[in-house]
Scaffold this active site. Structure first.
Site, PDB file in Angstrom:
ATOM      1  N   ALA A  13      32.879 -43.702  52.198  1.00 57.07           N
ATOM      2  CA  ALA A  13      34.105 -44.356  51.733  1.00 57.07           C
ATOM      3  C   ALA A  13      34.256 -44.226  50.224  1.00 57.07           C
ATOM      4  CB  ALA A  13      34.111 -45.818  52.151  1.00 57.07           C
ATOM      5  N   ILE A  43      25.604 -46.874  55.979  1.00 54.30           N
ATOM      6  CA  ILE A  43      25.518 -47.093  57.425  1.00 54.30           C
ATOM      7  C   ILE A  43      25.134 -45.789  58.117  1.00 54.30           C
ATOM      8  CG2 ILE A  43      26.810 -47.739  59.488  1.00 54.30           C
ATOM      9  CD1 ILE A  43      26.122 -50.064  57.660  1.00 54.30           C
ATOM     10  N   LYS A  76      34.575 -29.691  65.656  1.00 62.58           N
ATOM     11  CA  LYS A  76      34.950 -30.628  66.713  1.00 62.58           C
ATOM     12  C   LYS A  76      36.388 -30.342  67.123  1.00 62.58           C
ATOM     13  CE  LYS A  76      35.987 -35.557  67.417  1.00 62.58           C
ATOM     14  NZ  LYS A  76      36.015 -36.889  66.790  1.00 62.58           N
TER      15      LYS A  76
END
EC number: 1.14.19.9
Length: 512
Positions: A13, A43, A76
């Site tokens: 972020a 995280i 992806k």
């Protein structure tokens, strides 16, 4: 005189926001400083993205091949869902569907009515296979592009998987090379002016306060600025989205030449679902589940059973979270980005997409450092309106994956289909869609992370039924539609023949 933006917190972020703002606002007179704690880790479980990431990376001056090497990236092309619909055998065609990134042939509504009309035909393909080529491409293990294609471009629409920690490290290099100042410190105090605006943040090691004109809270779940200092309430949505825990593992590939899936595999289980993401060096696998429907020991058994022998000797990392978001995300001279603004389970990879949107909006709304107090207040109101509507729309889209499932084998799936857990807006949509296909008037584009096509792929992939009589009389160009379905099938065969295997392309791009 230059004005100073202070970003509190690193990780994806913080560094993605910093890298974007230095490119978009640096020349207009804003300076960017990021304060990153050496004591607080990231995280680091978010490893999937949305196709917008290509435009974002290009905007910050990234080279695609370098990014793939530095972040252990892979391609992806969407999400493949197994075991979600309630079919007899998870993984079988009756309980396996794909949410591709390619848009439907002919637009959102082009071929959908004709696919609905063919509901009684035994050989009708899935909706995704009928209107896009991408399902055929991913089942063949193909990449979305060729080595000769330009960076961030190719025949198929695509995003990336990557190692979140390595991605953050790479973004730090990019941002600081472009002029972002980095201060390594742990913030333990936020100083506010008499009017409530943030004046400075204070490191806990005795160093001087760090003053700024605008502050961005990227402090993660702590929400040090937007939550603790400014008091923005947290809006919980756990009554709609039940999952609140995750167990994650980094699993080595079996062999050096093991094929790498060019999609995220999401497999449903008794109280949640597993993600399975292939990177160059490993697989990222995790189980997202509801603590109301499973204890941690049972969840670990599910994860280990899914991974198999490769899990032997590995210890999963647990993440506990609350689904929801701050009800006010820009207060005075502070905006929240990333986990401090809100968090949802990683289904459909909304986390990094929300960071991208926030960075772009802040860039547009701040504009010149000469922005006055009235314009800043107006920007905050606009930001809050748009971001809250976007978060609400995501809640509905994620809930769609659960509430229309035919699974009733556990309390988790039964509770997810309970009308009391479905937001009113989604209930209204589903009630109408049983009698007509989704329409562009069902969506406000500026509030949506997911285009109408994505709603259609999930809706009809899950086996939702729209009454064929609703389209039979108004759509009569059956012959033209039939020819279009044939063209999609022919294009799929050609794409599979021309696109390289996913792993082979990754190795080629990284070696270049």
């Amino acid at each position: 005189m230059a004005k100073r933006i202070i970003i509190v917190g690193g990780g994806t972020a913080g560094w993605l926001t910093a890298a974007y703002l230095i490119r978009s606002l640096g020349r207009s007179g804003w300076s960017i400083t990021l304060v990153e704690s050496p004591d607080i880790g990231i995280i680091g479980v978010g490893e999937g993205t949305f196709p917008t990431i290509r435009e974002t990376l290009s905007a910050i001056g990234v080279d695609e091949r370098e990014f793939l090497r530095e972040a252990d990236g892979s391609f992806k092309q969407g999400v493949r869902f197994s075991g979600w619909t309630g079919g007899p055998t998870p993984g079988n065609d009756t309980d396996d569907y794909f949410h591709p990134f390619n848009l439907p042939y002919g637009g959102d509504e082009g071929l959908l009515p004709y696919w609905i009309k063919a509901a009684g035909e035994a050989r009708r393909p899935s909706y995704a296979d009928a209107v896009t080529v991408q399902g055929h491409v991913i089942r063949a293990g193909c990449a979305p592009k060729r080595a000769s294609d330009p960076g961030f471009d190719g025949p198929m629409n695509y995003a990336y998987h990557f190692d979140a920690a390595r991605f953050a490290d790479y973004l730090r290099k990019v941002a600081t090379a472009n002029g972002v100042e980095r201060i390594e410190a742990t913030i333990n105090e936020v100083r506010q002016a008499e009017d409530g605006r943030i004046a400075a943040v204070v490191p806990g090691d005795g160093r001087a306060a760090i003053e700024g004109d605008f502050f961005i809270d990227c402090s993660g779940f702590r929400a040090l600025l937007i939550g603790k200092a400014l008091g923005s309430p947290f809006r919980h949505v756990g009554d709609v989205l039940f999952n609140d825990r995750a167990l994650a593992m980094q699993v080595p590939h079996g062999d050096a030449d093991t094929p790498i899936r060019p999609y995220t595999l999401a497999t449903a289980h008794e109280a949640g679902w597993t993600w399975d993401i292939g990177l160059g060096a490993r697989r990222g696998i995790g189980y997202v589940y509801s603590s109301r429907h499973s204890d941690d020991e049972a969840a670990e058994r599910v994860l280990r059973a899914y991974v198999g022998k490769a899990a032997d000797g590995l210890s999963p990392r647990q993440l506990r979270f609350e689904s929801g978001y701050r009800s006010v995300q820009w207060i005075g001279n502070c905006a929240a980005v990333g986990l401090s603004a809100g968090f949802f389970e990683p289904l459909e990879s909304t986390g990094i997409m929300l960071i991208e949107v926030a960075a772009r909006m802040i860039s547009d709304f701040l504009g010149s450092p000469a922005i006055d107090e009235a314009a800043m207040a107006a920007a905050a109101r606009q930001y809050n309106r748009l971001m809250l509507a976007r978060f609400d729309a995501i809640v509905e889209f994620l809930k769609l994956h659960y509430c229309i499932s035919g699974r009733r084998d556990t309390a988790y799936w039964r509770d997810n289909s309970d009308a009391a857990s479905i937001p009113e807006g989604l209930r209204d949509k589903l009630a109408q869609w049983r009698h007509r296909p989704p329409s562009r008037f069902d969506f406000v584009v500026d509030h949506e992370t997911f285009l109408p096509a994505s709603w259609q792929f999930i809706l009809y992939g899950m086996g939702f039924r729209t009454d064929p009589a609703a389209v039979s009389s108004s759509h009569r160009d059956d012959e033209q539609a039939g020819a279009a379905f044939v063209r999609v099938f022919q294009a799929a065969r050609q794409a599979v023949a021309e696109l390289p295997p996913h792993r082979a392309l990754l190795e080629q791009l990284r070696a270049a």
